[in-house]
Write an enzyme that holds these catalytic residues in place. Structure first.
Site, mmCIF file in Angstrom:
data_model
loop_
_atom_site.group_PDB
_atom_site.id
_atom_site.type_symbol
_atom_site.label_atom_id
_atom_site.label_comp_id
_atom_site.label_asym_id
_atom_site.label_seq_id
_atom_site.Cartn_x
_atom_site.Cartn_y
_atom_site.Cartn_z
ATOM 1 N N GLY A 46 37.242 31.243 41.385
ATOM 2 C CA GLY A 46 38.245 32.217 40.939
ATOM 3 C C GLY A 46 39.273 32.666 41.957
ATOM 4 N N ASP A 102 38.389 37.263 43.827
ATOM 5 C CA ASP A 102 39.339 37.417 42.726
ATOM 6 C C ASP A 102 39.196 38.795 42.091
ATOM 7 O OD1 ASP A 102 36.790 36.831 41.783
ATOM 8 O OD2 ASP A 102 37.412 35.294 40.370
ATOM 9 N N ASP A 105 33.651 43.345 40.079
ATOM 10 C CA ASP A 105 33.304 43.920 38.778
ATOM 11 C C ASP A 105 32.089 44.837 38.981
ATOM 12 O OD1 ASP A 105 33.076 44.228 36.009
ATOM 13 O OD2 ASP A 105 32.168 42.291 35.683
HETATM 14 P P1 IMP Z 1 30.475 41.020 39.967
HETATM 15 O O1 IMP Z 1 29.333 40.403 40.718
HETATM 16 O O2 IMP Z 1 29.998 41.648 38.672
HETATM 17 O O3 IMP Z 1 31.303 41.965 40.774
HETATM 18 O O4 IMP Z 1 31.381 39.856 39.451
HETATM 19 C C1 IMP Z 1 32.117 39.067 40.257
HETATM 20 C C2 IMP Z 1 32.510 37.757 39.608
HETATM 21 O O5 IMP Z 1 32.395 37.767 38.174
HETATM 22 C C3 IMP Z 1 33.955 37.491 39.896
HETATM 23 O O6 IMP Z 1 34.127 36.826 41.116
HETATM 24 C C4 IMP Z 1 34.375 36.658 38.690
HETATM 25 O O7 IMP Z 1 34.108 35.300 38.931
HETATM 26 C C5 IMP Z 1 33.503 37.156 37.558
HETATM 27 N N1 IMP Z 1 34.221 38.158 36.731
HETATM 28 C C6 IMP Z 1 33.985 39.474 36.670
HETATM 29 N N2 IMP Z 1 34.831 40.085 35.819
HETATM 30 C C7 IMP Z 1 35.635 39.106 35.337
HETATM 31 C C8 IMP Z 1 36.759 39.093 34.414
HETATM 32 O O8 IMP Z 1 37.210 40.119 33.851
HETATM 33 N N3 IMP Z 1 37.328 37.878 34.193
HETATM 34 C C9 IMP Z 1 36.888 36.731 34.772
HETATM 35 N N4 IMP Z 1 35.858 36.703 35.633
HETATM 36 C C10 IMP Z 1 35.238 37.878 35.918
#
Ligand code: IMP
Length: 182
Positions: A46, A102, A105
């Site tokens: 991403g 990228d 979340d």
């Molecule tokens: P986290 O571990 O929940 O913070 O998620 C991180 C990863 O989830 C990011 O690097 C993205 O690859 C994916 N991700 C989280 N939210 C989105 C979104 O809204 N669109 C696309 N990919 C997402």
């Protein structure tokens, strides 16, 4: 199959807005890392579009390396489990590391990678993310550089995918709900 823009519901961040922000981040990073020869660790897949634009805004000496972690597996919700599937090529011992994401979340991915990097004795570790969804956070993460804070909605484009698609859209957008039902 038609054109991908037919699947777009709303453009959240335009090409122009992203370009302006990346330029600003590039200037800030150049000012703060001058003489430190930082290594930019980009998380596949991403963050590659963000990384490539950011690199071209940097006025300082730096290097680049890549890591990959297991992703959402075609879903739009995190499994909460992060697994390293591709490691760095070079040693980061004694280096100033900037983790290029990228989107942060839940924060689980960034938190996990920050810990993996810290164990290797770098001089410093900071996070630079294009997007952040503060409302979705499960783990507190300090991001030294954040492009935009966005609502807790699934977004695509500028490197971000849904089911491996839409990475090539040059802006950040939401998708029509029928796309998820296909
Ligand atoms: P986290 O571990 O929940 O913070 O998620 C991180 C990863 O989830 C990011 O690097 C993205 O690859 C994916 N991700 C989280 N939210 C989105 C979104 O809204 N669109 C696309 N990919 C997402």
């Amino acid at each position: 199959m038609g054109e991908i823009k037919e699947d777009i519901k709303e453009i959240l961040l335009s090409k122009r807005k992203i370009k302006k922000k990346v330029k600003k981040l590039g200037k800030q990073i150049s000012d703060e890392y001058r003489g430190k020869n930082p290594v930019f660790v980009s998380i596949l897949k991403g963050s590659v579009i963000f990384l490539s634009d950011l690199l071209r805004e940097l006025k300082i000496e730096c290097s680049v390396d890549f890591m990959a972690v297991s992703s959402y597996n075609e879903k739009t919700e995190s499994s909460g489990v992060v697994k390293l599937i591709m490691d760095l090529r070079e040693s980061i011992e004694g280096r100033h590391v900037l983790l290029v994401e990228d989107i942060v979340d839940t924060g689980l991915t960034a938190g996990y990678l920050r810990d993996v990097i810290r164990m290797r004795n770098p001089e410093s570790v900071e996070i630079c993310t294009l997007l952040s969804k503060p409302a979705a956070r499960e783990l507190h993460i300090e991001c030294r550089y954040t492009g935009f804070e966005i609502p807790d909605e699934y977004v695509v484009g500028y490197g971000l995918d849904y089911s491996e698609k839409y990475r090539n859209i040059p802006y950040i957008a939401t998708l029509k709900s029928e796309v998820y039902r296909r």
